[in-house]
Write a protein that holds these residues in place. Structure first.
Motif, PDB file in Angstrom:
ATOM      1  N   VAL A 178       0.337  -1.486  -0.778  1.00 12.52           N
ATOM      2  CA  VAL A 178      -0.156  -0.060  -0.187  1.00 12.52           C
ATOM      3  C   VAL A 178       0.512   1.571   0.753  1.00 12.52           C
ATOM      4  O   VAL A 178       0.262   1.896  -0.627  1.00 12.52           O
ATOM      5  CB  VAL A 178      -1.219   0.228   1.121  1.00 12.52           C
ATOM      6  CG1 VAL A 178      -2.116   1.651   1.246  1.00 12.52           C
ATOM      7  CG2 VAL A 178      -2.215  -1.212   1.256  1.00 12.52           C
ATOM      8  N   ALA A 179       1.866   1.343   0.969  1.00 12.52           N
ATOM      9  CA  ALA A 179       2.926   2.471   0.772  1.00 12.52           C
ATOM     10  C   ALA A 179       3.411   2.487  -0.539  1.00 12.52           C
ATOM     11  O   ALA A 179       4.372   4.251  -1.358  1.00 12.52           O
ATOM     12  CB  ALA A 179       3.619   2.274   2.406  1.00 12.52           C
ATOM     13  N   ALA A 180       4.469   1.791  -0.873  1.00 15.94           N
ATOM     14  CA  ALA A 180       4.774   1.635  -1.656  1.00 15.94           C
ATOM     15  C   ALA A 180       3.807   2.617  -3.165  1.00 15.94           C
ATOM     16  O   ALA A 180       4.348   3.257  -3.837  1.00 15.94           O
ATOM     17  CB  ALA A 180       5.138   0.383  -2.700  1.00 15.94           C
ATOM     18  N   ALA A 181       2.573   2.066  -2.703  1.00 12.50           N
ATOM     19  CA  ALA A 181       1.730   2.277  -4.179  1.00 12.50           C
ATOM     20  C   ALA A 181       1.268   3.209  -4.534  1.00 12.50           C
ATOM     21  O   ALA A 181       1.382   5.158  -4.752  1.00 12.50           O
ATOM     22  CB  ALA A 181       0.639   1.144  -4.264  1.00 12.50           C
ATOM     23  N   ALA A 182       1.139   3.650  -3.107  1.00 17.45           N
ATOM     24  CA  ALA A 182       0.907   5.313  -2.534  1.00 17.45           C
ATOM     25  C   ALA A 182       1.931   6.571  -2.656  1.00 17.45           C
ATOM     26  O   ALA A 182       1.438   7.499  -3.404  1.00 17.45           O
ATOM     27  CB  ALA A 182       0.481   5.370  -1.141  1.00 17.45           C
ATOM     28  N   TYR A 183       3.418   5.292  -2.501  1.00 16.58           N
ATOM     29  CA  TYR A 183       4.330   6.444  -3.258  1.00 16.58           C
ATOM     30  C   TYR A 183       4.521   6.919  -4.542  1.00 16.58           C
ATOM     31  O   TYR A 183       4.779   8.128  -4.936  1.00 16.58           O
ATOM     32  CB  TYR A 183       5.551   5.387  -2.638  1.00 16.58           C
ATOM     33  CG  TYR A 183       7.081   6.547  -3.176  1.00 16.58           C
ATOM     34  CD1 TYR A 183       7.811   7.654  -1.768  1.00 16.58           C
ATOM     35  CD2 TYR A 183       7.714   6.668  -3.787  1.00 16.58           C
ATOM     36  CE1 TYR A 183       8.767   8.318  -1.997  1.00 16.58           C
ATOM     37  CE2 TYR A 183       9.010   6.991  -3.817  1.00 16.58           C
ATOM     38  CZ  TYR A 183       9.896   8.176  -2.597  1.00 16.58           C
ATOM     39  OH  TYR A 183      10.392   9.116  -3.533  1.00 16.58           O
ATOM     40  N   VAL A 184       3.963   5.933  -5.639  1.00 22.50           N
ATOM     41  CA  VAL A 184       4.078   6.234  -7.337  1.00 22.50           C
ATOM     42  C   VAL A 184       3.174   6.968  -7.379  1.00 22.50           C
ATOM     43  O   VAL A 184       3.389   7.911  -7.456  1.00 22.50           O
ATOM     44  CB  VAL A 184       4.334   4.501  -7.480  1.00 22.50           C
ATOM     45  CG1 VAL A 184       3.874   5.162  -8.840  1.00 22.50           C
ATOM     46  CG2 VAL A 184       5.470   3.759  -6.867  1.00 22.50           C
ATOM     47  N   LEU A 185       2.210   6.967  -6.818  1.00 17.89           N
ATOM     48  CA  LEU A 185       0.720   7.530  -7.097  1.00 17.89           C
ATOM     49  C   LEU A 185       0.324   8.936  -6.924  1.00 17.89           C
ATOM     50  O   LEU A 185      -0.335   9.799  -7.562  1.00 17.89           O
ATOM     51  CB  LEU A 185      -0.148   6.916  -7.033  1.00 17.89           C
ATOM     52  CG  LEU A 185      -0.740   5.059  -7.844  1.00 17.89           C
ATOM     53  CD1 LEU A 185      -2.090   4.353  -7.062  1.00 17.89           C
ATOM     54  CD2 LEU A 185      -0.058   5.054  -9.934  1.00 17.89           C
ATOM     55  N   ARG A 186       1.013   8.735  -5.396  1.00 19.85           N
ATOM     56  CA  ARG A 186       0.712  10.012  -4.377  1.00 19.85           C
ATOM     57  C   ARG A 186      -0.546  10.673  -4.533  1.00 19.85           C
ATOM     58  O   ARG A 186      -0.979  11.518  -4.761  1.00 19.85           O
ATOM     59  CB  ARG A 186       1.251  11.473  -5.335  1.00 19.85           C
ATOM     60  CG  ARG A 186       3.324  10.663  -5.454  1.00 19.85           C
ATOM     61  CD  ARG A 186       4.322  10.893  -4.560  1.00 19.85           C
ATOM     62  NE  ARG A 186       5.477  10.418  -4.513  1.00 19.85           N
ATOM     63  CZ  ARG A 186       6.414  11.233  -4.537  1.00 19.85           C
ATOM     64  NH1 ARG A 186       6.544  12.522  -4.657  1.00 19.85           N
ATOM     65  NH2 ARG A 186       7.438  10.577  -4.661  1.00 19.85           N
ATOM     66  N   PRO A 187      -1.181  10.299  -3.807  1.00 17.74           N
ATOM     67  CA  PRO A 187      -2.801  10.604  -3.618  1.00 17.74           C
ATOM     68  C   PRO A 187      -3.004  11.174  -2.492  1.00 17.74           C
ATOM     69  O   PRO A 187      -2.005  11.209  -1.172  1.00 17.74           O
ATOM     70  CB  PRO A 187      -3.640   9.029  -3.656  1.00 17.74           C
ATOM     71  CG  PRO A 187      -2.856   8.390  -3.422  1.00 17.74           C
ATOM     72  CD  PRO A 187      -0.995   8.918  -3.881  1.00 17.74           C
ATOM     73  N   THR A 188      -3.776  11.750  -2.137  1.00 14.99           N
ATOM     74  CA  THR A 188      -3.770  12.714  -0.797  1.00 14.99           C
ATOM     75  C   THR A 188      -4.140  11.915   0.565  1.00 14.99           C
ATOM     76  O   THR A 188      -4.504  10.544   0.560  1.00 14.99           O
ATOM     77  CB  THR A 188      -5.204  13.359  -0.796  1.00 14.99           C
ATOM     78  OG1 THR A 188      -5.426  14.134  -1.912  1.00 14.99           O
ATOM     79  CG2 THR A 188      -4.980  14.316   0.401  1.00 14.99           C
ATOM     80  N   GLY A 189      -2.538  12.224   1.433  1.00 13.98           N
ATOM     81  CA  GLY A 189      -2.568  11.518   1.988  1.00 13.98           C
ATOM     82  C   GLY A 189      -1.682  10.086   1.774  1.00 13.98           C
ATOM     83  O   GLY A 189      -1.105   9.992   3.529  1.00 13.98           O
ATOM     84  N   TRP A 190      -0.470   9.969   0.755  1.00 19.56           N
ATOM     85  CA  TRP A 190       0.059   9.227   0.907  1.00 19.56           C
ATOM     86  C   TRP A 190       1.365   9.504   1.661  1.00 19.56           C
ATOM     87  O   TRP A 190       2.267   7.899   2.428  1.00 19.56           O
ATOM     88  CB  TRP A 190       0.875   9.411  -0.241  1.00 19.56           C
ATOM     89  CG  TRP A 190       1.853  10.806  -1.205  1.00 19.56           C
ATOM     90  CD1 TRP A 190       1.221  11.627  -1.374  1.00 19.56           C
ATOM     91  CD2 TRP A 190       2.877  11.115  -0.340  1.00 19.56           C
ATOM     92  NE1 TRP A 190       2.537  12.698  -1.437  1.00 19.56           N
ATOM     93  CE2 TRP A 190       3.691  11.746  -1.073  1.00 19.56           C
ATOM     94  CE3 TRP A 190       4.192   9.842  -0.595  1.00 19.56           C
ATOM     95  CZ2 TRP A 190       4.538  12.276  -1.003  1.00 19.56           C
ATOM     96  CZ3 TRP A 190       5.629  10.425  -0.323  1.00 19.56           C
ATOM     97  CH2 TRP A 190       5.737  11.740  -0.559  1.00 19.56           C
ATOM     98  N   VAL A 191       1.834  10.483   2.192  1.00 16.16           N
ATOM     99  CA  VAL A 191       3.219  10.547   3.164  1.00 16.16           C
ATOM    100  C   VAL A 191       2.886   9.441   4.255  1.00 16.16           C
ATOM    101  O   VAL A 191       2.988   9.099   5.040  1.00 16.16           O
ATOM    102  CB  VAL A 191       3.082  12.381   3.225  1.00 16.16           C
ATOM    103  CG1 VAL A 191       4.480  11.939   4.829  1.00 16.16           C
ATOM    104  CG2 VAL A 191       3.369  12.439   2.415  1.00 16.16           C
ATOM    105  N   LYS A 192       1.160   9.403   5.104  1.00 15.18           N
ATOM    106  CA  LYS A 192       1.192   9.273   6.258  1.00 15.18           C
ATOM    107  C   LYS A 192       0.864   7.488   6.353  1.00 15.18           C
ATOM    108  O   LYS A 192       0.894   7.089   6.682  1.00 15.18           O
ATOM    109  CB  LYS A 192      -0.649   9.920   6.377  1.00 15.18           C
ATOM    110  CG  LYS A 192      -0.599  10.956   7.287  1.00 15.18           C
ATOM    111  CD  LYS A 192      -2.198  11.085   7.772  1.00 15.18           C
ATOM    112  CE  LYS A 192      -2.540  12.778   7.826  1.00 15.18           C
ATOM    113  NZ  LYS A 192      -3.426  13.180   8.177  1.00 15.18           N
ATOM    114  N   LEU A 193       0.129   7.432   4.891  1.00 15.32           N
ATOM    115  CA  LEU A 193      -0.266   6.091   4.118  1.00 15.32           C
ATOM    116  C   LEU A 193       2.064   5.372   4.441  1.00 15.32           C
ATOM    117  O   LEU A 193       2.651   4.051   4.928  1.00 15.32           O
ATOM    118  CB  LEU A 193      -0.684   5.529   2.759  1.00 15.32           C
ATOM    119  CG  LEU A 193      -1.538   5.491   2.726  1.00 15.32           C
ATOM    120  CD1 LEU A 193      -2.215   5.698   1.835  1.00 15.32           C
ATOM    121  CD2 LEU A 193      -2.502   5.153   3.501  1.00 15.32           C
ATOM    122  N   VAL A 194       2.969   6.099   4.294  1.00 12.78           N
ATOM    123  CA  VAL A 194       3.804   5.041   3.957  1.00 12.78           C
ATOM    124  C   VAL A 194       4.379   5.543   5.530  1.00 12.78           C
ATOM    125  O   VAL A 194       5.043   5.379   5.447  1.00 12.78           O
ATOM    126  CB  VAL A 194       5.154   6.927   2.724  1.00 12.78           C
ATOM    127  CG1 VAL A 194       6.852   6.005   3.242  1.00 12.78           C
ATOM    128  CG2 VAL A 194       4.051   6.936   1.424  1.00 12.78           C
TER     129      VAL A 194
END
Length: 449
Positions: A111-127
């Motif tokens: 989830v964190a890796a996908a969020a880092y690539v897509l950069r949706p809102t709140g991706w920093v929290k996910l990472v």
């Protein structure tokens, strides 16, 4: 500002990660880039990544990981293209991230890796949450490993204590056994010392007895030397007497030898005088050569019937051939038909004559081989071997009759041996003084070599 795939301008683009990307998340990000890397053309890749375009995904992830992570962070267009490839590969995960509700059952690192690539809102929290979750999992795993290692060390300590107790007990038993063995050895040592003392006393006694025996031996040796000198003197006298006897015997024998030699010289002189008086020429023709017969090269042989005689020991043939001036007459086809009748006549003759040549060379006897040529129609091309006379009977004359003529041509008293299994031949030559021998005897002699 770069517009993210599936969102409006500024969706998560302004968020900044205030700490290094966790290792687990970074590895997943590099793997995502490596997987999407192969679906892009060389022109769509950043300049620093084009040299890795032909690499396999695993090899790209290994050698170009830092370059891919740097390009993903600094190149929004490249990140957008990788994000599109990720949406194609994992539509469920990316759709959940776009909606702001990541699946709870998904791996936090994915989830964190996908969020880092897509950069949706709140991706920093996910990472950040994935990094903390990974750290917590690592801490729990380390704690579990520490507890397991502590339990293992406790078990090893208990085993070491048990081994120490067992080893201590074993050493105590060995020490007790060694103490008992030492006491036993002390007793044996005392007994051995006593035995040594008794042995020394016995040795002194034996030395005294040996001195006595040595003195007696010296006396006996002196007596024996005296007796030896006396016997040598008698032996010298005996040898002198024996030499005198031998000398007298030699003188007597010389007289007898002289008389025998004188008689032999007289006989030789008389024989030489008789030869001069009779003027006898040297013997150049043998009696067998005076018999009228067909020689090789003139006629073809005819087969004869074989009538068996009893076989005998080949040693008798050796004794007969050892006689002075022995003449061996062989009934040729009679021998070959007895020994090797299946061969053609020409090969029968060649084999027999070769064996006879070897026999003549071994014994030095005169050898004549007779073949039946009563019905020869053409010359027989045959070169007689060395030491063997080959004769064929003329037309109207059998080999048996030619053999009897050869025997009658010999002077009385000369040893003539006739080899044939023909009873008529054997009986006929025996009446005129020849010695018949069965063909089987000659064949046995050949086989013996």
């Amino acid at each position: 500002m770069v517009e993210t795939a599936g969102g409006g301008p500024g969706d998560g683009a302004a968020e900044v990660l205030d700490r290094p990307l966790p290792d687990g998340v970074r590895r997943r990000v590099v793997q995502i880039v490596s997987d999407g890397f192969g679906g892009l053309t060389v022109g769509e890749l950043p300049a620093q990544l084009r040299q890795y375009a032909r690499f396999a995904p695993n090899r790209r992830a290994k050698f170009a990981g830092n370059a891919m992570a740097s390009a993903l962070e600094t190149d929004p267009v490249f990140r957008q293209r990788i994000g599109e490839k990720l949406r194609e590969a994992q539509p469920e995960l990316t759709g959940a991230l776009d909606s702001g509700a990541p699946p709870p059952a998904a791996d936090p690192l994915d989830v964190a890796a996908a969020a880092y690539v897509l950069r949706p809102t709140g991706w920093v929290k996910l990472v950040t949450a994935a990094g903390e979750e990974a750290q917590r999992a690592d801490a729990e795993r380390a704690d579990e490993e520490s507890r397991a290692e502590l339990e293992r060390l406790r078990e090893e300590l208990a085993a070491a204590r048990e081994h120490t107790r067992a080893e201590t007990e074993r050493l105590r038993v060995e020490l007790e056994t060694a103490r008992k063995e030492a006491e036993t050895l002390h007793r044996k040592l005392r007994a051995a010392v006593s035995d040594v003392k008794r042995g020394e006393a016995a040795l002194r006694k034996a030395q005294a007895e040996m001195d006595t025996v040595r003195a007696e031996g010296h006396a006996q040796v002196s007596a024996a030397e005296s007796e030896t000198r006396r016997l040598k003197a008698r032996l010298g006298e005996t040898e002198a007497a024996l030499e005198a006897s031998r000398k007298a015997a030699r003188e007597g024998r010389s007289v007898e030898d002289m008389r025998v030699r004188l008689l032999l010289d007289t006989v030789l002189d008389a024989a030489q005088g008789l030869r001069r008086e009779l003027a006898l020429p040297p013997v150049s023709v043998r009696p067998a050569e005076t018999v009228d017969a067909v020689e090789p090269g003139r006629m073809t042989p005819k087969d004869i019937a074989a009538r068996a005689l009893s076989e005998d020991d080949p040693a008798i043939l050796d004794q007969l051939l050892a006689l002075p001036q022995a003449h061996l007459v062989v009934d040729g086809y009679n021998v070959t038909k007895t020994g090797y009748p299946q061969m053609p006549l020409e090969k029968q003759r060649l084999r027999l004559l070769g064996q006879l040549a070897q026999l003549a060379a071994q014994t030095g006897a005169e050898v004549t081989c007779v073949f039946d040529g009563a019905e020869l129609a053409a010359p027989v091309l045959l070169a007689p071997p060395r030491g063997v006379r080959v004769l064929f009977s003329k037309a109207g004359v059998t080999a048996d009759e030619l053999i009897r003529q050869l025997v009658r041509a010999e002077p009385p008293g000369r040893p003539v041996i006739v080899v044939s299994t023909d009873r008529e031949v054997a009986d006929g030559v025996a009446r005129v003084g020849a010695r018949p021998v069965a063909s089987a005897v000659l064949l046995k002699r050949f086989s013996r070599g």
